[in-house]
Design an enzyme around this catalytic site. Structure first.
Site, PDB file in Angstrom:
ATOM      1  N   HIS A  92       6.230  -6.322   3.907  1.00 44.02           N
ATOM      2  CA  HIS A  92       7.503  -6.776   3.328  1.00 44.02           C
ATOM      3  C   HIS A  92       7.454  -8.282   3.110  1.00 44.02           C
ATOM      4  CE1 HIS A  92      11.713  -7.806   2.872  1.00 44.02           C
ATOM      5  NE2 HIS A  92      11.883  -6.559   2.479  1.00 44.02           N
ATOM      6  N   GLU A 161       8.606  -5.145  -4.989  1.00 41.74           N
ATOM      7  CA  GLU A 161       9.820  -5.925  -4.732  1.00 41.74           C
ATOM      8  C   GLU A 161       9.561  -7.384  -5.073  1.00 41.74           C
ATOM      9  OE1 GLU A 161      12.413  -4.111  -1.472  1.00 41.74           O
ATOM     10  OE2 GLU A 161      10.739  -5.012  -0.432  1.00 41.74           O
TER      11      GLU A 161
HETATM   12  P1  PGA Z   1      17.827  -6.599  -0.972  1.00 42.15           P
HETATM   13  O1  PGA Z   1      16.495  -6.409  -0.111  1.00 42.15           O
HETATM   14  O2  PGA Z   1      18.210  -5.228  -1.445  1.00 42.15           O
HETATM   15  O3  PGA Z   1      18.830  -7.201  -0.027  1.00 42.15           O
HETATM   16  O4  PGA Z   1      17.481  -7.493  -2.105  1.00 42.15           O
HETATM   17  C1  PGA Z   1      15.511  -5.501  -0.494  1.00 42.15           C
HETATM   18  C2  PGA Z   1      14.397  -5.511   0.517  1.00 42.15           C
HETATM   19  O5  PGA Z   1      14.116  -6.567   1.079  1.00 42.15           O
HETATM   20  O6  PGA Z   1      13.780  -4.469   0.767  1.00 42.15           O
END
Ligand code: PGA
Length: 239
Positions: A92, A161
């Protein structure tokens, strides 16, 4: 195709509110006969032996690649086994960038949890300065994050992401997600999630993108009613 909906609590919720959340989601999924896969990643202190239906998995946001040992502040598989946890997030962006996890450690974690048969949600994503350089740089950056990762692992889910979209309210455009997921899909056969400021009001257009197999959601999912709405939207799209 089944969609995947994952809620990452990050450093939010207590043991008590996590229990409420998990029980409410479980009840809803059972009552509505939800067929998509739902994941919840509570804090390590809120992990427990939750009695959830088979569509729901509870996972760890992080663990050290050991069974047990002397790694102050970390947990290993002995602690996860106590709660029957067999799902973990690895790579992450907050762990890469804020906690400074190196690629080397990330690959080590991946190999360890793979060898222990965990379901792994492996996250990749480019920071803003790389986004500014354009698509070629973005792809190069993402591919580098896949180096050393066994992409043929059967229990793998990948989450794209973009770092600049996480917790910022900025979402990648449908066109960008489509293009980047398209390129990633040439390399990855595992399900591919999008994450980064997914909310109840944009989840539908994101899930409608063919190459999006689900979403990894942080802040937008922390209220029970919001996560339920997301699960409902995804289920309607399936029907
Ligand atoms: P967010 O985070 O939806 O608050 O942007 C997504 C994540 O970090 O998995």
């Amino acid at each position: 195709m089944k969609k995947i909906l994952a809620s990452n609590f990050k450093t939010n919720h207590t043991r008590a509110s996590t229990k409420n959340f998990v029980e409410a989601i479980d009840k809803f999924v059972k009552q509505e006969g939800i067929t998509n896969d739902v994941f919840i990643f509570p804090t390590a202190t809120s992990l427990d032996c939750f009695d959830v239906c088979e569509n729901i998995s509870i996972g760890a946001q992080n663990a050290y690649p050991v069974t047990d040992g002397s790694f102050t502040g970390e947990i290993g598989t002995a602690q996860l086994d106590e709660f029957g946890i067999k799902t973990i997030l690895i790579g992450h962006s907050e762990r890469r960038h804020i906690l400074k996890e190196s690629n080397e450690l990330i690959v080590k974690k991946y190999d360890f949890f793979k060898s222990n048969n965990y379901k792994i949600i492996y996250c990749i994503g480019e920071p803003y300065e790389v986004k500014l350089e354009g698509m070629e740089s973005i792809i190069e950056y993402l591919f580098a994050q896949l180096e050393g990762i066994d992409l043929t692992y059967k229990n793998l889910i990948v989450a794209y992401e973009p770092v600049w979209a996480i917790g910022t309210g900025k979402v990648a455009t449908v066109e960008d997600i489509n293009e980047i997921h398209g390129v990633l899909k040439q390399k990855i056969t595992a399900p591919l999630l999008y994450g980064g400021s997914v909310k109840t009001d944009n989840i539908e257009e994101i899930l409608k993108i063919d190459s999006v197999d689900g979403v990894l959601v942080g802040s937008g999912s922390w209220k029970i009613e919001n996560f339920i709405e997301m699960i409902e939207v995804a289920e309607q799209l399936r029907n």
